[in-house]
Design an enzyme around this catalytic site. Structure first.
Site: not given
Length: 725
Positions: A205, A211-212, A282, A339
């Site tokens: 990651k 957001g994948g 994802h 956010r």
């Protein structure tokens, strides 16, 4: 205007101060005793927000503007050249151009956005989600320039934005975390060794963003290096940072997140959880609130853990704490999105709140409007993300015009969050989401029924969408039972992505009738327009003096041609023969709200599908299904359109060639990586369709390729030559 002329890249839109009337944000009816609080919109320091700049585009920009207008706050839009005629530009009170279509040169340009804020005299900037919303440097720059950043402090964005730092803070705050490596040594060898130590499968990651993007599952050491490089490239493009972390991959987990809010006075609350487990690439595709099957005691623990996470970084504004949950409902901190989330409307629906209004008020210095005890959970909500993509082609994102767009009617329990209208174009430069369909009802089953009903009323022509896929997904027995997890789509791949079934003969009769009636309508219009010149021998109505006229209509059911013998009967009906079966067909066209409907009867069974005929395709939309029937193209035309696509690879969509791995003369095997293409903010690897030798590479790195453009040509093998001979 002197300030405006000093920045040559900023062109004040000619349409300044134009906006269109839009309906106010609607929320579900509250159940039980509850009063709407009257809140004065001012700060303790006397700073009012009377004008806000939205540093974003599309549906989130429109969403923020709706609340701003409701509150009497002026809105300022920014737009790239590709978005000049977009809905969010029309909705704003002011709109400013900030550069070319690529987001790096427009929506991600901090300096341009700050300059617009100064020119327009906006006191605050709302970043929406994506782009600069989780950018610590941008939040700090706003502070330096005396502009209110509608979001958390830059320190919270920094701490939570770097996932390795976030894990350490959460562990110290007593929030459970997943085992992994979050260190500074970013060498390939170090990351690979830690992956082996943790044990495959692991998750690579990006330490920034969400957001994948920059996320890959690695199931074996053999594929680690390729997946690492791919994740790094994507993270660099999305967040300008390619640092990675390695985590143990929890198999078939649930993705459960908690909406939190903090203020400048040290208060923090949670607004319950959302389940976002069902994903592809994802990325979330459907969300619901609250999470199905989660007991009140687990819900309370989730909320309290999320509040501890928020308070650990002195969080201000809207944020989302994301957890992985296993089958025993044990949960582990995954990350915090600093956010407003895409799926925030589901939380608004079950709590009767306007989270954007909360953001604006808290940014101005007010306290959180409600205490934890006053926030009550009522009913159930779903959000379905409607994308321009092809689920049957690995969810490949698409782009193109929305030739026809009709939606369900919005009401107190149905919201359509969108930034596009009929005739607009889904751009290759940005996310392919068309809209979010949000529904609310008293319980989960009622909400699910309403969602499916509304999805059937969402009709789009012009590009591939995932609407039919969403209908299959929401109708799956396991989804109806609430048995959701992040592997839901792969696990039920066959049922959700089944191959296309042949259209029923009755449906083909409807398509043929629609085509005939459309031809007749066009012919009648032509006769009216050319009454003086019209010849009775030019009629194609099918009327004959002594015999019933019969004509042959050929339609395509998938790749198969279907011949339909149509007999025009004297009473205005039709007899249609398909194979050895004959159908009695009667019908007419009628219009309603700018749409054409086919009112028809096939062997006595009545229906009223919406009818759209575009170029060589007939579209039928009904409450049962949506059907697409093609009209065959003559061979001399189809041979021209398919030229140049064989013997190589073609671009699946328009995009930028990021990497080229081969050159003329290279020998490759089927499945080898040839190129990397960046399109719709995603990385796509172009692979060899067969073994062979590269004859020619048509594009260099950094160049733009159009959809269906040949990318690579293979040398013709001897076996191919013999077949051709």
């Amino acid at each position: 205007m002197a300030a405006a002329s000093a920045v040559s890249v900023l062109l004040v839109a000619a349409e300044r101060n134009r906006w269109q009337r839009v309906p106010s944000l609607v929320l579900p009816p509250r159940r039980g005793p509850w009063k709407q609080r009257t809140m004065k919109y001012a700060t303790a320091t006397g700073r009012n927000i009377t004008k806000v700049l939205i540093a974003n585009r599309g549906e989130i920009a429109c969403r923020v503007m709706r609340t701003a207008k409701k509150m009497g706050v002026q809105s300022v839009a920014v737009y790239s050249e590709a978005d000049r005629n977009s809905m969010h530009v029309d909705m704003a009170d002011e709109a400013y151009s900030i550069g070319p279509a690529p987001s790096q040169q427009s929506y991600l340009s901090m300096e341009k956005i700050i300059q617009v804020a100064k020119i327009s005299a906006a006191q605050a900037i709302h970043p929406g989600y994506g782009f600069l919303s989780e950018n610590m440097e941008f939040a700090e720059l706003c502070k330096q320039e005396g502009i209110i950043f509608i979001g958390p402090l830059s320190s919270a964005i920094r701490d939570m934005g770097i996932k390795s730092t976030a894990k350490s803070i959460m562990a110290a705050a007593g929030v459970p975390v997943v085992e992994g490596y979050h260190g500074e040594d970013q060498s390939d060898q170090c990351l690979k060794e830690h992956a082996g130590r943790i044990g495959y499968p692991v998750m690579i990651k990006a330490i920034r963003g969400g957001g994948g993007k920059g996320m890959r599952i690695v199931r074996s050491e053999k594929e680690f290096q390729e997946q690492l490089e791919s994740a790094r490239r994507e993270a660099k493009k999305s967040f300008n940072d390619d640092a990675m972390l390695i985590e143990k991959f929890v198999d078939t987990p649930r993705h459960v997140e908690v909406q939190v809010f903090g203020d400048h006075h040290g208060n923090a609350v949670y607004l319950f959880e959302r389940d976002c487990s069902v994903q592809r690439r994802h990325q979330k595709i459907i969300e619901e609130a609250p999470g199905p099957g989660i007991k009140p005691e687990v819900r309370k623990k989730l909320g309290e853990a999320a509040v501890r996470a928020a308070k650990a970084v002195n969080y201000v504004g809207a944020g989302t704490v994301e957890f992985i949950m296993d089958s025993k409902h044990d949960f582990y901190f995954m990350e915090m999105n600093t956010r407003l989330q895409v799926e925030h409307p589901t939380t608004e629906m079950i709590t009767g709140t306007d989270l954007v209004e909360w953001q604006l008020r808290i940014a101005a210095g007010e306290k959180i409007p409600l205490s934890q005890e006053e926030i009550t959970l009522q009913g159930h909500a779903f959000e379905a993300r409607i994308y321009a993509e092809d689920p049957n082609n690995d969810f490949m994102p698409g782009a193109g015009p929305l030739v026809h767009l009709s939606t369900p009617r919005a009401d107190l329990s149905t919201r359509i969050e969108t930034g596009v209208r009929q005739g607009d174009e889904v751009s290759v430069h940005y996310d392919p989401m068309i809209a979010k369909l949000v529904v609310w009802a008293a319980d989960r089953q009622a909400a699910l029924t309403k969602l499916r009903y509304s999805l059937r009323q969402y009709n789009i022509v012009g590009l591939h969408t995932n609407i039919d896929f969403l209908l299959r997904l929401t109708g799956h027995p396991e989804f109806e039972a609430g048995n959701v997890h992040t592997d839901f789509i792969p696990q039920h791949h066959k049922e959700l992505l089944s191959s296309r079934k042949a259209a029923a003969k009755e449906v083909l009769c409807q398509a043929a009738l629609g085509l005939i009636l459309k031809e007749k309508a066009v012919s009648d219009d032509f006769k009216i327009q050319t009454q003086d010149q019209y010849s009775p021998f030019a009629s194609s109505s099918g009327r004959r003096l002594n015999i019933c006229y019969t004509r042959n209509v050929t339609l395509m059911d998938g790749k198969n041609n279907v011949a339909i013998a149509v007999t025009y009967n004297r009473d205005g009906s039709y007899s249609m023969q398909i194979g050895d079966k004959t159908f009695q067909v009667l019908g007419d066209l009628y219009s309603e709200e700018d749409c054409t409907y086919l009112k028809c009867s096939v062997n006595g069974v009545a229906s009223k599908p919406k009818l759209i005929i575009l170029e060589n395709t007939i579209y039928l939309f009904s409450m049962e299904e949506s059907i697409q029937v093609d009209i065959p193209v003559p061979k001399y035309l189809s041979s021209v359109s398919s030229a140049g696509t064989e013997g190589g690879t073609i671009a699946p969509m328009a995009g930028t060639i990021e990497k080229v791995f081969v050159k003329a003369g290279d020998k490759v095997h089927a499945g080898d990586s040839l190129m990397v293409m960046i399109a719709m903010k995603m990385e796509h690897i172009i692979r060899a369709p067969k073994d062979g030798t590269i004859k020619r590479v048509f594009y260099k790195e950094g160049s733009q390729a159009n959809r269906h453009a040949p990318l690579v040509e293979f040398e013709e093998e001897e076996s191919d030559k013999k077949e051709a001979e």
